[in-house]
Design a protein around this motif. Structure first.
Motif, short mmCIF file in Angstrom:
data_model
loop_
_atom_site.label_atom_id
_atom_site.label_comp_id
_atom_site.label_asym_id
_atom_site.label_seq_id
_atom_site.Cartn_x
_atom_site.Cartn_y
_atom_site.Cartn_z
N UNK A 177 0.83 -1.21 0.00
CA UNK A 177 0.00 0.00 0.00
C UNK A 177 0.87 1.26 0.00
N UNK A 178 1.93 1.25 0.81
CA UNK A 178 2.80 2.42 0.90
C UNK A 178 3.46 2.71 -0.44
N UNK A 179 3.86 1.67 -1.15
CA UNK A 179 4.50 1.84 -2.45
C UNK A 179 3.53 2.43 -3.47
N UNK A 180 2.28 1.93 -3.46
CA UNK A 180 1.26 2.44 -4.38
C UNK A 180 0.94 3.91 -4.07
N UNK A 181 0.86 4.23 -2.79
CA UNK A 181 0.57 5.61 -2.36
C UNK A 181 1.71 6.55 -2.77
N UNK A 182 2.93 6.06 -2.64
CA UNK A 182 4.10 6.87 -3.01
C UNK A 182 4.06 7.21 -4.50
N UNK A 183 3.65 6.24 -5.32
CA UNK A 183 3.56 6.47 -6.77
C UNK A 183 2.56 7.59 -7.08
N UNK A 184 1.41 7.57 -6.39
CA UNK A 184 0.40 8.61 -6.60
C UNK A 184 0.92 9.98 -6.15
N UNK A 185 1.53 10.00 -4.97
CA UNK A 185 2.06 11.26 -4.44
C UNK A 185 3.16 11.82 -5.34
N UNK A 186 3.99 10.93 -5.87
CA UNK A 186 5.08 11.35 -6.77
C UNK A 186 4.52 11.91 -8.07
N UNK A 187 3.46 11.27 -8.59
CA UNK A 187 2.83 11.74 -9.83
C UNK A 187 2.26 13.14 -9.65
N UNK A 188 1.60 13.38 -8.52
CA UNK A 188 1.04 14.71 -8.23
C UNK A 188 2.17 15.74 -8.12
N UNK A 189 3.24 15.34 -7.45
CA UNK A 189 4.38 16.24 -7.26
C UNK A 189 4.98 16.63 -8.61
N UNK A 190 5.12 15.65 -9.49
CA UNK A 190 5.68 15.92 -10.82
C UNK A 190 4.76 16.82 -11.63
N UNK A 191 3.46 16.57 -11.54
CA UNK A 191 2.48 17.38 -12.28
C UNK A 191 2.49 18.82 -11.80
N UNK A 192 2.47 19.04 -10.51
CA UNK A 192 2.48 20.39 -9.96
C UNK A 192 3.77 21.12 -10.30
N UNK A 193 4.88 20.41 -10.18
CA UNK A 193 6.19 21.02 -10.48
C UNK A 193 6.25 21.46 -11.94
N UNK A 194 5.70 20.64 -12.82
CA UNK A 194 5.71 20.97 -14.25
C UNK A 194 4.84 22.19 -14.54
N UNK A 195 3.66 22.24 -13.93
CA UNK A 195 2.75 23.37 -14.13
C UNK A 195 3.39 24.68 -13.65
N UNK A 196 4.00 24.61 -12.46
CA UNK A 196 4.63 25.80 -11.89
C UNK A 196 5.81 26.26 -12.74
N UNK A 197 6.60 25.28 -13.22
CA UNK A 197 7.76 25.61 -14.06
C UNK A 197 7.31 26.29 -15.36
N UNK A 198 6.25 25.78 -15.97
CA UNK A 198 5.74 26.38 -17.22
C UNK A 198 5.21 27.79 -16.96
N UNK A 199 4.49 27.92 -15.84
CA UNK A 199 3.92 29.24 -15.50
C UNK A 199 5.03 30.26 -15.28
N UNK A 200 6.03 29.87 -14.55
CA UNK A 200 7.16 30.77 -14.27
C UNK A 200 7.90 31.12 -15.55
N UNK A 201 8.04 30.15 -16.43
CA UNK A 201 8.73 30.38 -17.71
C UNK A 201 7.96 31.36 -18.58
#
Length: 208
Positions: A177-201
């Motif tokens: 369960x922890x591994x599956x949850x980590x994958x979801x949390x990592x995906x959200x983190x990557x998505x948010x980071x990408x959105x913020x990077x594009x916005x800043x750019x």
């Protein structure tokens, strides 16, 4: 008359010898060794060997079953000899200790891995909450961020439930369960980071 007496005497000696062999064989039945081997197997199982080192535990059970087959075969003989069986039972008991130790080692490995994964998820949750605050709002952005925040809240609830499973000793389920949850949390983190990077750019381009 003398011949009959000799025959009786000889027959009596034969019966006595046979009785000695039979009684010796029965007395030599390895009950104590069987009990010790079974006890060692139970201790291995109690350590979770059937779950954490299943292949080894099955091999252990197979070894014990084979020894018992050999013992049953020996019991059917007139002149019984349990010397080999006793050695085999001693080996089974030793292997049971080894399997128990392997189980304990595997549990400790899972213990470390689970704690590490749970900590990583909690760090991701904290990071994701900060990224939500940094993310561009706007009409569509606000709606998306509300949905993302709900996902992060659900992840936090799930990792708390996983921690409860871990505390109860269910290491395999909690790690999964922890591994599956980590994958979801990592995906959200990557998505948010990408959105913020594009916005800043884009903001930098407009300013220039």
């Amino acid at each position: 008359m003398i011949k009959k007496m000799k025959n009786k005497f000889f027959f009596g000696i034969v019966l006595t010898v046979l009785s000695i062999f039979v009684l010796t064989g029965c007395a030599g039945f390895p009950k104590a060794e069987i009990d010790s081997a079974n006890e060692a197997i139970e201790l291995a199982k109690a350590s979770g060997a059937d779950v954490y080192v299943n292949d080894n535990f099955i091999a252990l059970q197979d070894s014990m079953n084979q020894v018992m087959v050999n013992i049953e075969s020996e019991k059917s003989k007139l002149f019984k000899n349990y010397t080999v069986a006793k050695k085999q039972l001693a080996n089974v008991a030793l292997y049971a200790v080894e399997v128990k130790n392997l189980s304990e080692i595997r549990k400790e490995e899972l213990n470390v891995e689970i704690q590490k994964t749970i900590l990583e998820v909690k760090n991701l949750i904290e990071s994701n909450r900060k990224l939500i605050l940094e993310a561009p709002k706007g009409k569509e952005g606000t709606t998306a961020l509300v949905a993302i925040k709900s996902e992060v809240d659900a992840i936090e609830l799930s990792i708390d439930e996983t921690t409860d499973l871990y505390d109860s000793g269910d290491y395999i389920t909690s790690l999964s369960k922890a591994t599956a949850i980590k994958e979801k949390a990592s995906a959200i983190n990557a998505e948010l980071s990408e959105v913020i990077a594009k916005y800043n750019s884009n903001t930098k381009v407009k300013k220039s």
